[in-house]
Design an enzyme around this catalytic site. Structure first.
Site, PDB file in Angstrom:
ATOM      1  N   CYS A   1     -45.149  34.939  67.430  1.00 17.97           N
ATOM      2  CA  CYS A   1     -45.447  35.414  68.737  1.00 17.97           C
ATOM      3  C   CYS A   1     -45.755  36.639  67.727  1.00 17.97           C
ATOM      4  O   CYS A   1     -44.839  37.016  66.635  1.00 17.97           O
ATOM      5  CB  CYS A   1     -44.919  36.106  69.165  1.00 17.97           C
ATOM      6  SG  CYS A   1     -46.194  36.110  71.108  1.00 17.97           S
TER       7      CYS A   1
ATOM      8  N   CYS B   1     -49.991  40.392  72.349  1.00 16.45           N
ATOM      9  CA  CYS B   1     -49.368  38.757  71.295  1.00 16.45           C
ATOM     10  C   CYS B   1     -50.384  37.911  70.386  1.00 16.45           C
ATOM     11  O   CYS B   1     -50.082  37.217  70.295  1.00 16.45           O
ATOM     12  CB  CYS B   1     -48.947  38.165  72.683  1.00 16.45           C
ATOM     13  SG  CYS B   1     -47.570  38.599  73.319  1.00 16.45           S
TER      14      CYS B   1
ATOM     15  N   LYS C   1     -45.409  29.768  80.409  1.00 24.06           N
ATOM     16  CA  LYS C   1     -44.742  31.105  80.365  1.00 24.06           C
ATOM     17  C   LYS C   1     -45.193  32.053  81.064  1.00 24.06           C
ATOM     18  O   LYS C   1     -45.960  32.181  81.224  1.00 24.06           O
ATOM     19  CB  LYS C   1     -45.059  31.462  78.754  1.00 24.06           C
ATOM     20  CG  LYS C   1     -44.288  32.862  78.296  1.00 24.06           C
ATOM     21  CD  LYS C   1     -44.664  33.133  77.043  1.00 24.06           C
ATOM     22  CE  LYS C   1     -43.403  34.496  76.495  1.00 24.06           C
ATOM     23  NZ  LYS C   1     -43.761  34.753  75.883  1.00 24.06           N
TER      24      LYS C   1
ATOM     25  N   ARG D   1     -49.324  41.883  79.975  1.00 25.73           N
ATOM     26  CA  ARG D   1     -49.849  40.567  79.478  1.00 25.73           C
ATOM     27  C   ARG D   1     -50.601  39.663  80.261  1.00 25.73           C
ATOM     28  O   ARG D   1     -50.737  38.266  80.061  1.00 25.73           O
ATOM     29  CB  ARG D   1     -48.355  39.483  78.616  1.00 25.73           C
ATOM     30  CG  ARG D   1     -47.247  40.674  77.777  1.00 25.73           C
ATOM     31  CD  ARG D   1     -46.710  39.157  76.799  1.00 25.73           C
ATOM     32  NE  ARG D   1     -45.498  40.102  76.629  1.00 25.73           N
ATOM     33  CZ  ARG D   1     -45.262  41.717  75.456  1.00 25.73           C
ATOM     34  NH1 ARG D   1     -46.855  41.861  74.888  1.00 25.73           N
ATOM     35  NH2 ARG D   1     -44.752  42.419  74.920  1.00 25.73           N
TER      36      ARG D   1
ATOM     37  N   LYS E   1     -40.761  29.319  80.847  1.00 28.37           N
ATOM     38  CA  LYS E   1     -39.589  30.273  80.627  1.00 28.37           C
ATOM     39  C   LYS E   1     -40.700  31.422  82.067  1.00 28.37           C
ATOM     40  O   LYS E   1     -41.618  31.414  82.046  1.00 28.37           O
ATOM     41  CB  LYS E   1     -39.987  30.739  79.429  1.00 28.37           C
ATOM     42  CG  LYS E   1     -39.887  32.423  79.289  1.00 28.37           C
ATOM     43  CD  LYS E   1     -40.022  32.390  77.934  1.00 28.37           C
ATOM     44  CE  LYS E   1     -39.423  33.706  77.316  1.00 28.37           C
ATOM     45  NZ  LYS E   1     -40.539  34.451  76.794  1.00 28.37           N
TER      46      LYS E   1
ATOM     47  N   SER F   1     -33.801  37.193  79.622  1.00 23.05           N
ATOM     48  CA  SER F   1     -33.142  38.444  79.371  1.00 23.05           C
ATOM     49  C   SER F   1     -32.872  39.006  80.251  1.00 23.05           C
ATOM     50  O   SER F   1     -31.582  39.309  80.311  1.00 23.05           O
ATOM     51  CB  SER F   1     -33.569  39.266  77.997  1.00 23.05           C
ATOM     52  OG  SER F   1     -35.137  39.517  78.563  1.00 23.05           O
TER      53      SER F   1
ATOM     54  N   TYR G   1     -28.492  32.889  76.369  1.00 22.86           N
ATOM     55  CA  TYR G   1     -28.067  34.138  75.817  1.00 22.86           C
ATOM     56  C   TYR G   1     -26.482  34.043  75.860  1.00 22.86           C
ATOM     57  O   TYR G   1     -25.783  34.588  75.491  1.00 22.86           O
ATOM     58  CB  TYR G   1     -28.334  35.187  76.066  1.00 22.86           C
ATOM     59  CG  TYR G   1     -29.902  35.949  76.299  1.00 22.86           C
ATOM     60  CD1 TYR G   1     -30.174  36.103  74.249  1.00 22.86           C
ATOM     61  CD2 TYR G   1     -30.636  35.555  76.766  1.00 22.86           C
ATOM     62  CE1 TYR G   1     -31.700  36.264  74.170  1.00 22.86           C
ATOM     63  CE2 TYR G   1     -32.085  35.815  76.304  1.00 22.86           C
ATOM     64  CZ  TYR G   1     -32.604  36.341  75.370  1.00 22.86           C
ATOM     65  OH  TYR G   1     -33.707  36.531  74.713  1.00 22.86           O
TER      66      TYR G   1
HETATM   67  C1  PBG Z   1     -42.198  37.080  72.557  1.00 21.59           C
HETATM   68  C2  PBG Z   1     -41.244  36.619  73.776  1.00 21.59           C
HETATM   69  C3  PBG Z   1     -40.803  37.247  74.766  1.00 21.59           C
HETATM   70  C4  PBG Z   1     -39.682  36.485  74.835  1.00 21.59           C
HETATM   71  C5  PBG Z   1     -39.535  35.481  73.941  1.00 21.59           C
HETATM   72  N1  PBG Z   1     -40.771  34.979  73.346  1.00 21.59           N
HETATM   73  C6  PBG Z   1     -41.462  38.307  75.478  1.00 21.59           C
HETATM   74  C7  PBG Z   1     -42.245  38.782  76.257  1.00 21.59           C
HETATM   75  O1  PBG Z   1     -43.593  37.783  76.268  1.00 21.59           O
HETATM   76  O2  PBG Z   1     -42.450  39.337  76.313  1.00 21.59           O
HETATM   77  C8  PBG Z   1     -38.514  36.714  76.507  1.00 21.59           C
HETATM   78  C9  PBG Z   1     -37.296  35.816  76.177  1.00 21.59           C
HETATM   79  C10 PBG Z   1     -36.513  36.815  77.225  1.00 21.59           C
HETATM   80  O3  PBG Z   1     -37.113  38.126  78.181  1.00 21.59           O
HETATM   81  O4  PBG Z   1     -35.323  36.884  76.819  1.00 21.59           O
HETATM   82  N2  PBG Z   1     -44.211  37.398  73.293  1.00 21.59           N
END
Ligand code: PBG
Length: 327
Positions: A119, A129, A194, A216, A247, A273, A312
């Protein structure tokens, strides 16, 4: 009243309960996310994700040893570069932080399977991105950059490429680029469904990748939608994705179930996360039992149909599986 059917008969004995489980969890299905920060001798705890660290490439062999000892042999690597710019050049530099990380691991701990997140948001100074044009990410222009990131990651030795940008046509662009340089054997795990999610909050402070302005929503999916996830998954499979991903995971179990029924390729789920940090925060004040919640939530993701889980909590889950708490 005479009761002839008694579902409890299968629950009285632990041995029997374990033998009739409908969901099996194996350490081989787990992937651990790692944040690699450019520099040397760095190990700093991420404030928004207690227990997770930003580490420099030189610290990776030791981390791999700890993971391998627990039976974890797959990681997904995120890079935190020293400098960001308009074009996110740190993402495709041959000496970029992810490229350095992969090279070190493959040279010293070859048995660790390295997936690279692909990314631009961690590398661009605007935090989006892709490449900006008139304030929005230009899809087709970005595809060329994604292809060159994929090539530089493959050249460094990545075992699998995982594009997370959500541009249209990226799987095809990346597959064509990889194949034209004889990287036919490197699989693509596409972040297919996603969603634009508040659950990424702690990651964005960890990777310093929040967009400077805007959000985004013009490329990540609207969380009201499920049919759209099918569209994205089918497109990515058509374009050559070897694995598709949903995701986040916990608020999207219905999507994981739907996608796993429809998909002809394995489905991965990313427990992101925010899911991690919410459990950590609740456990820290003893509102929930951390180990029990980690097991139950992981099982729910596999029960929904995921074949692989990015989490995690992977090191802890590996331990719980070994101890027979779940699995
Ligand atoms: C990159 C990316 C993100 C995450 C994984 N790859 C952040 C986003 O899209 O803002 C998030 C992973 C997480 O929150 O653990 N684009």
């Amino acid at each position: 009243m005479e009761i002839l059917k008694r579902p409890r008969r299968l629950r009285y004995n632990k041995i029997l309960r374990e033998s009739v489980r409908e969901t099996r969890i194996s350490i081989s299905s787990l992937i651990y996310p790692v944040f690699v920060k450019e520099g040397r001798n760095i190990k700093e705890e991420i404030a928004s994700m207690p227990g997770q660290y930003r580490i420099s490439p030189d610290k990776l062999p030791a981390l791999c040893d700890t993971l391998l000892e627990r039976g974890v042999n797959k990681i997904i690597i995120f890079g935190i570069p020293e400098k960001k710019d308009e074009a996110g050049s740190g993402a495709y530099s041959p000496d970029g932080v992810v490229q350095q990380a992969v090279r070190i691991i493959k040279q010293s701990r070859g048995e660790m399977y390295c997936i690279t997140d692909l990314c631009m948001c961690e590398y661009t100074n605007h935090g989006h991105c892709g490449i900006l044009k008139c304030g929005d990410v230009d899809n087709d222009l970005t595809l060329d950059f994604l292809a060159s990131i994929a090539l530089s990651q493959a050249a460094a030795g990545a075992d699998m490429i995982a594009p997370s940008d959500m541009m249209d046509g990226r799987v095809r662009a990346i597959r064509m680029a990889l194949d034209s340089y004889s990287y036919q054997r490197i699989p693509i795990m596409a972040y297919s469904a996603k969603y634009a999610s508040a659950f990424y909050g702690p990651f964005r402070s960890a990777a310093d990748s929040a967009p400077v302005s805007g959000d985004r929503k013009t490329y990540q999916m609207d969380y009201h939608n499920k049919k759209e996830a099918r569209k994205e998954v089918l497109l990515d499979i058509k374009e050559g994705a070897d694995i598709v991903m949903v995701k986040p995971a916990l608020s999207y179990l219905d999507v994981i179930q739907d996608v796993s029924r429809l998909s002809s390729v394995p489905v991965a789920a990313y427990s992101v996360s925010g899911e991690y940090s919410m459990i950590k925060a609740a456990a820290a004040v003893q509102f929930v039992d951390e180990a029990a919640i980690v097991c139950e939530t992981a099982a729910s993701i596999f029960r929904a149909g995921a074949a692989m889980l990015i989490s995690y909590f992977t090191p802890e889950l590996a331990l719980y599986i070994k101890e027979g708490r779940i699995g």
